[in-house]
Design an enzyme around this catalytic site. Structure first.
Site, PDB file in Angstrom:
ATOM      1  CE  LYS A 279     -14.342   6.489  -2.206  1.00 40.32           C
ATOM      2  NZ  LYS A 279     -13.728   5.131  -4.190  1.00 40.32           N
ATOM      3  NE  ARG A 353      -7.108  -2.842  -5.011  1.00 38.13           N
ATOM      4  CZ  ARG A 353      -7.400  -2.739  -6.148  1.00 38.13           C
ATOM      5  NH1 ARG A 353      -6.932  -3.453  -6.993  1.00 38.13           N
ATOM      6  NH2 ARG A 353      -8.781  -1.984  -6.559  1.00 38.13           N
TER       7      ARG A 353
END
Ligand code: BES
Ligand code: MN
Ligand code: ZN
Length: 507
Positions: A279, A353
């Protein structure tokens, strides 16, 4: 905090701060009128002059001369335009009151509950929640300045009821609200603790402590057990970190033996650097909040146990860091998840996920009646709904509507996103059964579809709390940082299911 209720018109409670809600427009409540009269019309003069504000959430502190009217300090809190009093407005007013109590350095307050169409149990519950939430502050990691006095905790709150209110119902509502909000503060605390403190190990230990204190059966799986059980997607995410992963399982057996349980799953990613698909640095510190779904699950299980809800509920929290160590998973890697499906990892930052589907697949062994999961899953959800609403999707429309109703009732608002089949196409992989990212388009929905592919036919709803699990603290009962979402909605849904007999949807 000790919260009690007191009948209207009984001798004025001994509290250092008297909180009186004021309405914007329309006639003021009886409590206001009584006090105003005792103060020779001073309060209505302040309102009429515009010196005291009655807009939503606005507060005015008044010091009646010599404690006239039996109050040393009066806090006027703006409640609502017109006569409509909602639970969320009361919760916010009570939050503002608790914050003023801290500023005024008082340990007790009385809150004059206005008469309204809201059932008194719900009104008292909302006030209790607002008070307990508003009194929370994250300060353990800040040194206390020597020249400043230590903060004063709000120890006692009295909810003064409107005329003819059912005292027993109000007391019960306040009890429920206190339990839920106290649990929610546990979730906020876990969320606010930094990644170097709130590690997967720490979350596991916290769950074990909650279990010991509240009588829940808690099992915590470490790397060896995860390997033996084949939770390879969770293991893949944790590969780049020195911290060991955990799978936390908390069981509340309040229902009949053999009754199928409800399952709550929460993402417990204790720090998300993105992995190799790293990120940007700006704002990355907020990724300590990436375990808020898991924290809400631990907290909800605490409240469910403490409320003694007559229903079987199991909380499951997969927990890991997502870092960039030499062993980290790489874009292009393919892993075989629990349950056997293969996943092509095209973006290591779509890690939530991965850990969730292993937990969801693992939870099927409990033969759940229905499953909810909550996760700070996608930045796209923050873009779509901001900090105002949680994104909701599911494979069972009735269950989705139950969650939306629970959200309305608790002030944790939800908004449904569509699960058209077309979106599922975006996560087809050329090399594996599925890939873990569909790119930027419809990012929240493709994440939902990814989960759904592993859920199969089990009734399930997913809550994307990326925008709601933490925030700027502008809501009066919150502070900057973790909000406690999804604690209230989880507990409310379980309460509704328990009230409906444990097996079916609430009407
Ligand atoms: N934890 C983040 C999602 C997130 C972003 C939560 C901002 C709160 C605020 C999640 O693991 C993530 O990185 N998601 C990616 C998915 C993408 C790579 C498909 C995202 O949203 O960018
Ligand atoms: Mn990520
Ligand atoms: Zn994440």
């Amino acid at each position: 905090m000790k919260i009690s209720v007191s009948a209207a018109g009984s001798t004025r409670p001994a509290a250092e701060l008297l909180v009186v809600p004021v309405l914007e427009g329309g006639e003021q409540d009886a409590a206001f009128r009584m006090l105003d009269e005792a103060l020779g019309g001073h309060l209505s003069t302040l309102l009429a002059r515009g010196d005291a504000k009655h807009g939503f959430g606005e507060t005015t502190l008044v010091f009646p001369a010599n404690g006239a009217g039996g109050a040393e300090r009066v806090l006027l809190v703006g409640l609502a335009k017109g006569a409509e009093v909602t639970a969320e407005r009361l919760r916010r007013a009570a939050g503002a009151a608790a914050k003023q109590a801290a500023k005024s350095r008082v340990a007790s307050l009385a809150f004059a509950l206005p008469a309204s169409a809201l059932p008194v149990a719900e009104a008292a519950r909302a006030v209790a929640e607002g008070l307990v939430l508003g009194a929370y502050d994250f300060r353990e990691l800040k040194s206390q300045p020597e020249d400043k006095p230590a903060p004063v905790a709000l120890e006692e709150a009295i909810i003064v009821l409107p005329a003819d209110a059912d005292e027993g119902a109000a007391a019960e509502g306040a009890r429920v609200g206190e339990i839920i909000a106290r649990a929610e503060n546990v979730a906020r605390q876990l969320g606010n603790l930094p990644g170097n403190v709130a590690t997967p190990t720490y979350l596991g230990e916290t769950a074990e402590r909650i279990g010991r204190e509240r009588g829940l059966t808690v099992t915590v799986l470490g790397p060896e057990e995860l390997r033996a059980e084949g939770l390879n997607a969770l293991l893949a995410v944790s590969q780049g970190s020195e911290q060991e992963p955990r799978l936390i399982i908390m069981e509340h057996r309040g229902g009949a033996e053999g009754q199928k349980p409800l399952v709550l799953v929460g993402k417990g990613l204790t720090f998300d650097a993105g992995g190799i698909s790293i990120k940007p640095a700006a704002g990355m510190e907020d990724m300590k909040f990436d375990m808020c779904g898991g924290a809400g699950t631990l907290a909800a299980m605490q409240a469910i146990a403490e409320l003694g809800l007559p229903i079987n509920v199991i909380g499951v929290v997969p927990s890991s860091e997502n870092l960039l160590g030499g062993g980290a998973m790489k874009p292009g890697d393919i892993v075989r998840a629990h349950g056997g499906k293969t996943i092509e990892i095209v973006n290591t930052d779509a890690e939530g996920r991965l850990i969730l589907v292993d937990a969801i697949s693992y939870a099927k062994r409990f033969d759940p009646l229905a499953m909810l999961d909550a996760a700070t899953l996608t930045g796209a959800c923050v873009v779509a709904l901001g900090n105002t609403a949680t994104g909701v999707m599911g494979n069972d429309e009735g269950l989705v509507q139950e969650i939306i109703r629970a959200g309305e009732a608790t002030g944790e608002r939800c908004w449904q996103l569509p699960m058209f089949d077309d979106y599922r196409e975006l996560i087809k992989s050329d090399y594996a059964d599925i890939k873990n990212s569909g790119g930027r388009a419809a990012g929240t929905i493709t994440a939902g579809w990814f989960l759904r592919e592993f859920v199969g036919e089990w009734p399930w709803v997913h809550l994307d709390v990326a925008g709601t699990a933490y925030g700027d603290g502008k809501i009066p009962y919150l502070t900057k940082g973790a909000s406690g979402v999804p604690t209230r909605i989880f507990v409310q849904w379980v309460m509704d299911r328990a009230a409906a007999g444990g097996g079916t949807a609430a009407a």
